[in-house]
Structure formats: structure tokens, C-alpha cells
Design an enzyme around this catalytic site. Structure first.
Site, mmCIF file in Angstrom:
data_model
loop_
_atom_site.group_PDB
_atom_site.id
_atom_site.type_symbol
_atom_site.label_atom_id
_atom_site.label_comp_id
_atom_site.label_asym_id
_atom_site.label_seq_id
_atom_site.Cartn_x
_atom_site.Cartn_y
_atom_site.Cartn_z
ATOM 1 N N THR A 42 94.159 18.664 -71.225
ATOM 2 C CA THR A 42 94.548 18.556 -72.218
ATOM 3 C C THR A 42 94.107 17.887 -73.273
ATOM 4 O O THR A 42 93.431 17.066 -73.321
ATOM 5 C CB THR A 42 95.864 17.824 -71.510
ATOM 6 O OG1 THR A 42 95.135 16.473 -70.923
ATOM 7 C CG2 THR A 42 96.242 19.079 -69.692
ATOM 8 N N GLU A 101 98.523 23.280 -69.635
ATOM 9 C CA GLU A 101 99.130 24.191 -67.850
ATOM 10 C C GLU A 101 99.199 25.128 -68.020
ATOM 11 O O GLU A 101 99.171 25.344 -66.694
ATOM 12 C CB GLU A 101 99.749 22.534 -67.821
ATOM 13 C CG GLU A 101 99.225 21.202 -67.176
ATOM 14 C CD GLU A 101 98.767 20.222 -68.762
ATOM 15 O OE1 GLU A 101 99.364 20.527 -69.373
ATOM 16 O OE2 GLU A 101 98.954 19.559 -68.341
ATOM 17 N N LYS A 161 116.094 5.864 -73.704
ATOM 18 C CA LYS A 161 118.040 4.785 -72.812
ATOM 19 C C LYS A 161 119.006 3.869 -73.468
ATOM 20 O O LYS A 161 117.852 2.303 -73.328
ATOM 21 C CB LYS A 161 117.039 4.803 -71.709
ATOM 22 C CG LYS A 161 116.827 5.973 -71.048
ATOM 23 C CD LYS A 161 116.977 5.241 -68.977
ATOM 24 C CE LYS A 161 116.515 6.697 -68.176
ATOM 25 N NZ LYS A 161 115.540 6.187 -67.713
ATOM 26 N N TRP A 167 121.758 8.579 -72.066
ATOM 27 C CA TRP A 167 119.816 9.202 -72.586
ATOM 28 C C TRP A 167 119.808 9.754 -74.096
ATOM 29 O O TRP A 167 121.400 10.181 -74.621
ATOM 30 C CB TRP A 167 119.301 10.413 -72.208
ATOM 31 C CG TRP A 167 118.665 10.175 -71.032
ATOM 32 C CD1 TRP A 167 118.810 8.697 -70.222
ATOM 33 C CD2 TRP A 167 118.428 10.950 -69.935
ATOM 34 N NE1 TRP A 167 118.382 8.411 -69.078
ATOM 35 C CE2 TRP A 167 117.965 10.054 -68.996
ATOM 36 C CE3 TRP A 167 117.708 12.418 -69.725
ATOM 37 C CZ2 TRP A 167 117.065 10.509 -67.563
ATOM 38 C CZ3 TRP A 167 117.558 12.792 -68.574
ATOM 39 C CH2 TRP A 167 116.935 11.734 -67.816
HETATM 40 P P1 ADP Z 1 99.240 17.761 -74.685
HETATM 41 O O1 ADP Z 1 100.482 17.667 -73.920
HETATM 42 O O2 ADP Z 1 98.044 16.709 -74.565
HETATM 43 O O3 ADP Z 1 99.917 17.071 -76.244
HETATM 44 P P2 ADP Z 1 99.592 20.344 -75.014
HETATM 45 O O4 ADP Z 1 99.453 21.618 -76.171
HETATM 46 O O5 ADP Z 1 99.781 21.272 -73.857
HETATM 47 O O6 ADP Z 1 99.179 19.234 -74.785
HETATM 48 O O7 ADP Z 1 101.012 20.225 -75.767
HETATM 49 C C1 ADP Z 1 102.578 20.002 -74.576
HETATM 50 C C2 ADP Z 1 103.464 20.346 -74.381
HETATM 51 O O8 ADP Z 1 104.128 20.115 -75.700
HETATM 52 C C3 ADP Z 1 104.707 20.046 -73.887
HETATM 53 O O9 ADP Z 1 104.956 19.372 -72.074
HETATM 54 C C4 ADP Z 1 106.321 19.549 -74.558
HETATM 55 O O10 ADP Z 1 105.720 18.014 -74.886
HETATM 56 C C5 ADP Z 1 105.401 20.091 -75.322
HETATM 57 N N1 ADP Z 1 105.801 21.465 -76.197
HETATM 58 C C6 ADP Z 1 105.585 22.560 -76.746
HETATM 59 N N2 ADP Z 1 106.258 23.081 -76.845
HETATM 60 C C7 ADP Z 1 107.358 22.799 -76.969
HETATM 61 C C8 ADP Z 1 107.994 23.097 -78.320
HETATM 62 N N3 ADP Z 1 108.834 24.248 -78.163
HETATM 63 N N4 ADP Z 1 109.364 22.401 -78.275
HETATM 64 C C9 ADP Z 1 109.213 21.152 -77.656
HETATM 65 N N5 ADP Z 1 107.694 20.198 -77.376
HETATM 66 C C10 ADP Z 1 107.704 21.874 -77.002
#
Ligand code: ADP
Length: 540
Positions: free
Chosen positions: A185, A330, A435, A440
Site C-alpha cells: 500500500t 487490498e 466530527k 459527521w
Molecule cells: P492507499 O491506501 O495507500 O491510499 P490505495 O490506492 O490502496 O492506497 O487507496 C485505496 C483508497 O483510496 C480507498 O480505501 C479509498 O479511501 C480511496 N478511494 C479509491 N477509490 C475511490 C473513489 N472512487 N472514491 C473515493 N475514495 C476512493
């Protein structure tokens, strides 16, 4: 009763065999800045065999990790296909990690070999003495002469290594559950953690990338893969392209709007994938340098929330349909895709397209509240999204992270709602929720609303401490050059778009929102800038 069906393993070698023969005329095109390098999939197949023979001579006989430190290009594609096909494990190193993170992940994965692009050597060689398991460095692009490496590391030229190797390889039959590739990640919310994808998970995920109601990559498409191969497996495009016979257009290191526009003009991609900031940048560039980019029928955008304003701009100004998708490292990474239900039109259709989309049959999703209770999919109940399925991680490689898993489900750290017909709308990451007085506030909703203003280029919202309400939103906004907008006019603009109590009173105008290694808004950095007093905040 057992079935009577065959149980042939799903494998990357099968994708490689299929793509390089049945779709041997499809091609991978790599941008050089001034032109292209082209290689047919038949040729890629032969070079994968040569690469695998070469890796055998360097001691890759089992599940050794072969890392890549590369841009999106033909050689990276060869590593994607050859390394897992020979039974080893591909580890895509993120070229934008901080040096200490890079050292951590390479040592943690026990990388044996690193294939590195010559232009990236300055980022890698200073760390080599600390990469304790690396024995070989294979340099693509320029010559490997003069590369500085410790005595324990042998340096090779990629092309010289491949040159005299046979162009066929007897791909071993591997257990489909064994690791094919791994990716860490990007550490947006903590230390990078490794996910090891299996042959089976990658194969099934590739099928999903080609599904009609998913991204729908298809034979004959020319897919512009801006999403990096060094993070989240380029959203599965390389494997899906070999599965279905779509050509790949690779930008290499030319990721700025100007060269991307030139690449689009020269290669006429029909499909593309990238995070929102790439498309924002391209759109701004095209405003000054108009160009028809409507060759792309679908543009897949995800990685962070796509502002509705960006979707409309692409449709109105460029005749391109933006396809909003959600996923994470993941989840291989494809989770949900926002294709609206058949028969919907007009505003209703747009409302579906703004969401993060629907999950395919293979991926189950549920919402869970703070007490671990499962919430209904009624479009109103807000909870943390948990997912499970055959291409969803069940654990991290070599570290315990019990808080990330819950009864066999992956806890995504994302918060939102799901409608009865299965559409996910994310309101935040758990760490970004604001918050305010027990209620929220969604930072994503506020960002989308602010970015709807024509003078706003980027907007990121974080929660900042507040004596009365505990936390209140702070909007960091980047304005178009020469814009007459002020924080007062922006607040006024929001007044009929969000509830009154959500209207932010804290604003800061900045030159650029800090970005993570993969181009997302870096709220961790924004928060520390705020706490260090580096932001000039106006309170209205
Ligand atoms: P990192 O967790 O290190 O940023 P990732 O590329 O795995 O790397 O990121 C995944 C995260 O990106 C998701 O858990 C979410 O928070 C965000 N994400 C991915 N796609 C979207 C989307 N279409 N809208 C909002 N958030 C998104």
C-alpha cells in the site's frame, strides 16, 4: 458430491500464452517523448521466454521475489507476465516512496533481483547498500555501464541478458493459490503493508476488468494505462489486456498534461484509466491547447472520489464518459464500478454515475457501525465498508493487522452508504471524517461542492480542532489564475449546496494541494501543515 468438472489452474502463464498467440497482433506502445516504441504481443511473448531463461541463470528457481522499479512501458509489461509465469513473484516497488519506506518494503519482501529503469537509477542506487537481500540489478533503457552498486550486487543490462536466450519457455504448472505478484500500500494512512496476489485472484480480477458492466475492456481497445504499474497493479490493465486482446498505450515517464495530450493525439486510445488529478491537469491544459480527445469512449477514474464537476466537464467539453470506480490495493484493486441501471435517464442517471458504483457478483459488501453491528443497505445508514471475495486480501504479507480484518471480511477504512440496489456512496475515510458537535461532516461532499465552482481547480477539506464543536472543516482551495473569487464568494456559493451547519468557516487559499506518491490529495501532509502553522487561514 464432488463435481465432475476439470480443475485446471488459473494462471498468469495461461494469460501470457493466450495473449501472445491468439492476440499476437495486439501491441504495447511505449511513448518516448518524441515518438513511440512498438512491440506486438507475439514479440512480448518471445521476450518473456527470454527474460525467464535469463532470470533462471540468475538463480530464480522458485518463488524468489523479482522487484521492478520502473515506469509504465513494454519492459515492465514483460516483467509482469514473465516473472509470475515462471513461478516467481513479481514485486512492484513504488518509485515515489520515501527512501526509508523503499528500504523497508524491499527488505520485507526479500527481493532477490531488482529490474530498474535507467532513468530511475538515481532514486535507487543510494539505497542499494541497505537492500540486504538484493543480489542482482537489471537495468532497462540505457547501458548498465558505470552503475554504482555494492560488491554484493551484480549489475546487468536487460537487453544483453535477453539477447541470446531461447524464445520459448516451458511454463511450469503452478498452484493457482500461490503468490504471483505483490504490491505494498502507498502508506497514505500508515506504514506500507504488502498484499500478495495469487494467480487465481489476478485471473478472476482480469475477467472482471473485461466484464460488460465493469470497466468493459474489450478486444481491439487501445488502453491508455496512466495508472502506474508500480501501484495497485495498474488497476489490472496489463493482465486484462492480454486476456482480451486490447493493446496497451504506455506513457513511460511522460505523465505531464502536455506529453499525455501528444500521446493521445498520436495513438488515439479508446479507453483510459487514471486518478482524478491527472484528468484535472489534462483538462486545464486542453483549455489552453484545444484538442479532440473523444477517441476515448470510456475513461475509468478512481483512487479518490471523482468530483461530479469533472465528470460533466469531460462529457460536455470532450464528449467522454467518465466511469467512476472504487478500489484499493487490498482489492486487486477493482471493487465497484458506477454503471447506472438500464433504463435510467437524465438526472437520475447522473446521480448513479456520481456514486462509487455497484459491486460485481464476486465481491460482497456490507456496512458495519462502531459497535460491529451490520447496517441495512437503505441508502441512509452510514457505516464502515467491509468487503470479501476471491480477489480481496485476507491478510497482509508477514505482518499481523487484526484491526484490518473482521470475521473474514476486509475492513476498508472507508465510510459510506449502500442503496437497496447496491450502489455505494463513500462519504469519507474513517481517518478523514470531521466530527462537528456530535454530527459527521463528509469531507468528500464538501470537496465536491467547492470543486463545482468554475474558478476552483482543487479543493481538499480536513477537520481542524474547534473549542465549541470539537472539530470544524477547513477548506484548502486552489484557484484558477487571475480568478476574482474570494473565500467569501466561495462560501456564498456553497450556501445552497450544503446544510447550513456544515458551511465551513475556515478557509485557506494555497498554490497546490499536497499529493501522495500516487497523486491523491495528501491530507496527512495538509494536517501537519495546519498544525505547524504553515497555512494562512481565514476565518469567516
Ligand atoms: P492507499 O491506501 O495507500 O491510499 P490505495 O490506492 O490502496 O492506497 O487507496 C485505496 C483508497 O483510496 C480507498 O480505501 C479509498 O479511501 C480511496 N478511494 C479509491 N477509490 C475511490 C473513489 N472512487 N472514491 C473515493 N475514495 C476512493
Amino acid at each position: 458430491m464432488l463435481s465432475t468438472m476439470q480443475d485446471t489452474p488459473l494462471s498468469i502463464a495461461q494469460l501470457l500464452r493466450h495473449g501472445s498467440t491468439v492476440h499476437g497482433d495486439a501491441e504495447v506502445v511505449t511513448w518516448t517523448g518524441a515518438g513511440t516504441r512498438r512491440r506486438s504481443y507475439a514479440e512480448v511473448g518471445r521476450r518473456c521466454a527470454q527474460l525467464s531463461h535469463a532470470l533462471r541463470t540468475l538463480g530464480v528457481t522458485g518463488d524468489e521475489r523479482v522487484a521492478t522499479f520502473m515506469w509504465n512501458n513494454a519492459e515492465h509489461l514483460e516483467a509482469y507476465l514473465a516473472v509470475p509465469s515462471m513461478g516467481a513473484v513479481l514485486h512492484t516497488l513504488n518509485i515515489r516512496l520515501f527512501p526509508e519506506q523503499l528500504v523497508h518494503v524491499a527488505n520485507h519482501a526479500e527481493d532477490h533481483i531488482v529490474i530498474v529503469d535507467a532513468t530511475l537509477l538515481p532514486l535507487l542506487t543510494p539505497q542499494l547498500p541497505q537492500l540486504t537481500t538484493v543480489k542482482h540489478l537489471i537495468v532497462t533503457g540505457d547501458s548498465a555501464d558505470g552503475v554504482e552498486a555494492p560488491d554484493s550486487v551484480q549489475v546487468h543490462s536487460y537487453e544483453a541478458l535477453l539477447a541470446d536466450q531461447p524464445t520459448e519457455f516451458d511454463w511450469p504448472e503452478v498452484d493457482e493459490r500461490s503468490a504471483a505478484a505483490m504490491c505494498y500500500t502507498s502508506g497514505t494512512t500508515g506504514d506500507p503493508k504488502g498484499v500478495a496476489y495469487s494467480h487465481r485472484s489476478i485471473y478472476l480480477h482480469s475477467m472482471q476488468v473485461c466484464m460488460t458492466d465493469g470497466p468493459a475492456l474489450k478486444q481491439g481497445d487501445r488502453a491508455l494505462a496512466v495508472v502506474p504499474q508500480f501501484h495497485a497493479m495498474s488497476w489490472g490493465l496489463p493482465y486484462a489486456a492480454f486476456m482480451i486482446g486490447a493493446s496497451l498505450i504506455m506513457p513511460d515517464r511522460f505523465l505531464q498534461p502536455e506529453p499525455l495530450a501528444a500521446l493521445i493525439a498520436a495513438e488515439q486510445p479508446t479507453f483510459a484509466a487514471a486518478v482524478p488529478t491527472i484528468w484535472q491537469g489534462l483538462h486545464q491544459y486542453l483549455e489552453q491547447h484545444p484538442q479532440d480527445i473523444s477517441c476515448m469512449h470510456d475513461v475509468l477514474i478512481g483512487g479518490s472520489a471523482v468530483p461530479p464537476s469533472l465528470m460533466h466537464t469531460f462529457e460536455d467539453d470532450h464528449d467522454i464518459q467518465v466511469l467512476h470506480a472504487w478500489g484499493m490495493t487490498e482489492t486487486s484493486p477493482l471493487g465497484s464500478v458506477a454503471r447506472p441501471p438500464a433504463g435510467t435517464e437524465g438526472e437520475e442517471r447522473w446521480r448513479y454515475r456520481y456514486t462509487q458504483g455497484r459491486f460485481p457478483a464476486s465481491v460482497q459488501a456490507r456496512l458495519v457501525d462502531d459497535l460491529g453491528e451490520i447496517l441495512p443497505h437503505d441508502g441512509n445508514s452510514v457505516g464502515e465498508l467491509e468487503v470479501r471475495g476471491p480477489w480481496i486480501a485476507a491478510a497482509y504479507y508477514g505482518v499481523d493487522a487484526p484491526d484490518k480484518f473482521h470475521d473474514g471480511w476486509l475492513r476498508t477504512g472507508d465510510v459510506g452508504t449502500i442503496t437497496p440496489d447496491g450502489y455505494l456512496t463513500l462519504t469519507d475515510r474513517t481517518k478523514d471524517i470531521i466530527k462537528s458537535g456530535g454530527e459527521w461532516i463528509s469531507s468528500v461532499d464538501l470537496e465536491n461542492a467547492v470543486m463545482g465552482h468554475p474558478d476552483v481547480i482543487e479543493a481538499a477539506v480536513i477537520g481542524v480542532p474547534d473549542a465549541k464543536w470539537d472539530e470544524r472543516p477547513l477548506v484548502a482551495v486552489v484557484l484558477r489564475e487571475g480568478s476574482g473569487a474570494t473565500v467569501d464568494t466561495l462560501r456564498e456559493f456553497l450556501s445552497d449546496k450544503v446544510a447550513k451547519w456544515q458551511l465551513p468557516e475556515n478557509w485557506t487559499v494555497i498554490n497546490e494541494v499536497p499529493k501522495t506518491s500516487v497523486g491523491k490529495f495528501d491530507k496527512k501532509r495538509l494536517r501537519s501543515q495546519y498544525h505547524d502553522g504553515d497555512l494562512e487561514v481565514t476565518r469567516i
